[in-house]
Design a protein around this motif. Structure first.
Motif, PDB file in Angstrom:
ATOM      1  N   TYR A  96       0.830  -1.211   0.000  1.00 36.48           N
ATOM      2  CA  TYR A  96       0.000   0.000   0.000  1.00 36.48           C
ATOM      3  C   TYR A  96       0.864   1.261   0.000  1.00 36.48           C
ATOM      4  CZ  TYR A  96      -3.040   3.674   1.898  1.00 36.48           C
ATOM      5  OH  TYR A  96      -3.701   4.843   2.108  1.00 36.48           O
ATOM      6  N   ARG A  97       1.662   1.443   1.041  1.00 37.27           N
ATOM      7  CA  ARG A  97       2.372   2.705   1.178  1.00 37.27           C
ATOM      8  C   ARG A  97       3.465   2.947   0.125  1.00 37.27           C
ATOM      9  NH1 ARG A  97      -0.156   6.211   2.197  1.00 37.27           N
ATOM     10  NH2 ARG A  97      -0.551   6.270   4.415  1.00 37.27           N
ATOM     11  N   CYS A 232      -5.700   0.766   2.260  1.00 42.51           N
ATOM     12  CA  CYS A 232      -4.874   0.265   3.357  1.00 42.51           C
ATOM     13  C   CYS A 232      -5.539  -1.000   3.908  1.00 42.51           C
ATOM     14  CB  CYS A 232      -4.776   1.337   4.434  1.00 42.51           C
ATOM     15  SG  CYS A 232      -4.002   0.710   5.926  1.00 42.51           S
TER      16      CYS A 232
END
Ligand code: SF4
Length: 306
Positions: A96-97, A232
């Motif tokens: 995700y990040r 997320c």
């Protein structure tokens, strides 16, 4: 068969959006003007940017923070006495990040803005991927939010920032106001009001607080901003999700509900601040960050000093 297009209420061009809450159809140019006008008004009313300021922007690389950075650059980018700096926090969420941080890099490179990337790993020695599976007293988002806020503030202080802009939009603000009411959490409501200068805390600004989430998304799309997508895996804040669904349903049936919540809150926030003054800040005995008790929230959650 000829299809009839709907025209903008301000000119003769085709409309791209209907704002149910204002009753206006707007074309691309007038939609962009409307968003930027509201943001300039918000900044003038609540955050008064002066000369020689450094504005840090918490830049996740998603639509809200990317739009915040882009618009602040449009408003202040040509002023030689104002510097805008992006700060991205890598919480350590695989899948995700990394994607959103690479979008943040792309956007800041495109705009010629300095980007600082800090991580939970280097600051706290852990990551959200390690915290999430642990036995916890609070939800993953509580840990993530507290740790990110603390690291953003610390980094902003280190670079001498005088403001810290975050990408909260109208939907976020309306949800938080209602959430705090439903929880009866007055101290959080006081903290939600446009902030005052407090030693050790960089003044937070929310330029998008008057812009509905859908309009932020449309603005980002129209400007082709590089955005990290995907959700997320730890986003399970149940009560906020319920409020989000409820407010969206209300907004369809009663257009303007989100604006009404925000403007009602703005009218009473001064009284709240007087009735429930914020305590003076101390320095955390472990990390030195500004906080109200001996230990800051981040050190408490990480059980530092035990
Ligand atoms: Fe952190 Fe929760 Fe946001 Fe995920 S959804 S990045 S855990 S605050």
């Amino acid at each position: 068969m000829e299809t009839k297009t709907i025209k903008c209420n301000k000119c003769n061009n085709d409309a791209i959006i209907f704002q149910k809450y204002s009753g206006m159809h707007l074309c691309k140019r007038h939609f962009i003007e409307d968003v930027e006008r509201k943001i300039k008004l918000t900044i003038r009313k609540h955050y008064s940017v002066k000369r020689n300021e450094v504005i840090a922007v918490g830049l996740s690389g998603g639509k809200d923070s990317s739009t915040t950075l882009y618009i602040l650059d449009r408003i202040f980018g040509k002023r030689p006495d104002i510097e805008i700096v992006g700060i991205s926090i890598d919480e350590g969420i695989e899948g995700y990040r990394p994607d959103t941080i690479s979008s943040a890099k792309e956007l800041t490179e495109k705009l010629g803005i300095r980007l600082i990337v800090r991580s939970f790993r280097e600051e706290y020695g852990t990551t959200m991927d390690e915290i999430a599976p642990m036995q916890r007293e609070k939800g993953a988002c509580s840990y993530c939010g507290v740790l990110r806020k603390s690291l953003l503030n610390k980094t902003a202080l280190e670079i001498g920032a005088t403001k810290l802009a975050i990408g909260h939009n109208l939907d976020d603000e309306a949800q938080t106001i209602l959430l705090n009411h439903l929880k009866g959490d007055v101290s959080r409501m006081v903290r939600l009001a446009p902030p005052k200068e407090l030693e050790g805390l960089v003044l937070r600004m929310k330029p998008l607080r008057q812009i509905p989430e859908k309009e932020v998304a449309l603005y980002a799309y129209l400007h082709n901003l590089p955005l990290g997508f995907g959700g997320c895996p730890y986003a399970h804040e149940a009560m906020r999700r319920e409020i989000r669904i409820m407010l969206n349903e209300f907004e369809v049936r009663h257009p303007g509900t989100k604006y009404a919540l925000l403007s009602g809150f703005d009218k009473i926030s001064g009284i709240l601040g007087r009735e429930f003054p914020q305590e003076g800040l101390l320095n955390c005995i472990i990390c030195g960050q500004a906080c109200t008790g001996e230990l800051c929230q981040a050190c408490k959650l990480l059980k530092r000093g035990q």
